[in-house]
Enzyme design. Structure first.
Site, PDB file in Angstrom:
ATOM      1  N   TYR A   8      10.706 -49.762 -17.271  1.00 14.44           N
ATOM      2  CA  TYR A   8      10.827 -49.878 -15.821  1.00 14.44           C
ATOM      3  C   TYR A   8      12.290 -49.774 -15.402  1.00 14.44           C
ATOM      4  CZ  TYR A   8       9.103 -51.209 -11.196  1.00 14.44           C
ATOM      5  OH  TYR A   8       8.749 -51.200  -9.879  1.00 14.44           O
TER       6      TYR A   8
ATOM      7  N   ASN B 229       1.709 -53.787  -3.400  1.00 21.19           N
ATOM      8  CA  ASN B 229       0.942 -52.608  -2.977  1.00 21.19           C
ATOM      9  C   ASN B 229       0.775 -52.473  -1.460  1.00 21.19           C
ATOM     10  OD1 ASN B 229       0.693 -51.756  -5.619  1.00 21.19           O
ATOM     11  ND2 ASN B 229      -1.215 -52.841  -5.950  1.00 21.19           N
TER      12      ASN B 229
ATOM     13  N   VAL C 246      -2.385 -49.456  -4.094  1.00 18.34           N
ATOM     14  CA  VAL C 246      -1.675 -48.830  -2.965  1.00 18.34           C
ATOM     15  C   VAL C 246      -2.644 -47.974  -2.158  1.00 18.34           C
ATOM     16  CG1 VAL C 246       0.118 -47.161  -2.311  1.00 18.34           C
ATOM     17  CG2 VAL C 246       0.608 -48.863  -4.066  1.00 18.34           C
TER      18      VAL C 246
ATOM     19  N   ARG D 153      -9.717 -38.890  -9.400  1.00 17.87           N
ATOM     20  CA  ARG D 153     -10.177 -38.154 -10.577  1.00 17.87           C
ATOM     21  C   ARG D 153     -11.700 -38.237 -10.662  1.00 17.87           C
ATOM     22  NH1 ARG D 153      -6.819 -40.937 -15.343  1.00 17.87           N
ATOM     23  NH2 ARG D 153      -7.344 -42.760 -14.073  1.00 17.87           N
TER      24      ARG D 153
END
Length: 308
Positions: free
Chosen positions: A27, A100, A129, A149
């Site tokens: 990160y 989010n 999100v 997806r």
């Protein structure tokens, strides 16, 4: 405990992809070791120092910034590192509010001037999100075209996203098909594309932006670079931007009014029933290792939240 510190009891803290990235060392910010994991969560104030002014015993609080370490039962924190929330909102909404929904709120507000009737397109629409984008946009009368997806339970997921306000839910493959043109007969081409995936998915979003629109990248789940067609830059003058909510919070930390105003608006949506927490699985803190293993699997449909 210092005069400007508070003792808090952690109530609930989710496991987010960024938390796992931090543990993996990939990160953008890494805490000094030894460290406590978890960047988000809600706590209750148990005791306040003698000079604490903005908080009182019983208040619910969330971290102002990443790196506070929320995967623990208690903590002594500086008053300036936390901010209060109303304690009449659902626990899971409070626990998942700071990352989010704030990311979704800022991306909808800060890049394009969106009016009721305008459209936004996003991939990763079933992410935390993505679900927040759907609900905040719906509350403002903005259409969302939500790309996910393909999966065995696509129709169930599509129904769930439409139930929280999604205008259209489509599979990634559909973006390349002529049928998409039919979709744009019922809602305008998007001014804004939100990309949490990267790779080919991001390129496909770009193709559907209207002239001068923006694509904002906030995540890269495909771990592939964003490729921008030259024609999109020259003939459509699209803007390609990035967004990181941690940086936004740091940029606005000196003057906390913008953060406070955003939290107030989000909490108001929660209180009106217009913004709900994503699907969550509650896990006792003692079962953290099982929760971490599950959270790292693909197609995870529920966010794991540690209950202290």
């Amino acid at each position: 405990m210092g005069a400007k510190d508070v003792l808090v009891k952690m109530l609930a803290a989710p496991i987010n992809p960024s938390d796992i990235n931090m543990i993996q060392g990939t990160y953008a910010i890494l805490p000094n070791l030894p460290a406590v994991g978890g960047n988000e969560g809600v706590a209750q104030v148990v005791e306040v120092g003698s000079q604490v002014q903005s908080l009182k015993t019983g208040d619910w609080v969330i971290p102002k910034d990443a790196g506070l370490g929320t995967w623990r039962t208690e903590a002594v924190l500086a008053e300036d590192d936390i901010i209060s929330l109303p304690n009449d909102i659902p626990l899971l909404s409070a626990a998942t509010l700071g990352v989010n929904p704030c990311t979704a709120f800022r991306m909808l507000a800060d890049f394009e001037d969106l009016k009721p009737g305008d459209s936004v397109i996003q991939n990763a629409a079933n992410s935390g999100v993505g679900q927040a984008v759907i609900q905040i946009a719906a509350a403002r009368g903005i259409n969302t075209i939500n790309v996910v997806r393909d999966r065995p339970e696509f129709s169930r997921l599509s129904d769930r996203l439409k139930a929280i306000g999604a205008t259209h839910v489509i599979k990634e493959e559909m973006l390349r098909r002529p049928e998409v043109k039919e979709l744009f007969k019922t809602c305008p081409k998007p001014k804004l594309a939100l990309n949490g995936v990267g790779g080919k998915s991001a390129t496909e979003l770009l193709r559907h932006l209207q002239f001068g629109g923006s694509m904002v990248t906030y995540g890269g789940m495909a771990k592939q670079p964003v490729t921008v067609p030259v024609s999109a830059l020259i003939f459509k003058d699209v803007k390609v931007r990035g967004f990181w909510v941690t940086q936004w919070k740091r940029d606005h930390s000196k003057n906390g009014r913008a953060f406070r105003a955003m939290l107030d608006e989000l909490c108001s949506l929660i209180q009106q029933g217009k913004l709900t927490a994503p699907a969550c699985t509650e896990v006792g803190l003692q079962h953290y290792s099982r929760a971490l293993d599950t959270a790292m699997k693909p197609f995870t449909s529920a966010k794991h939240v540690l209950i202290m």
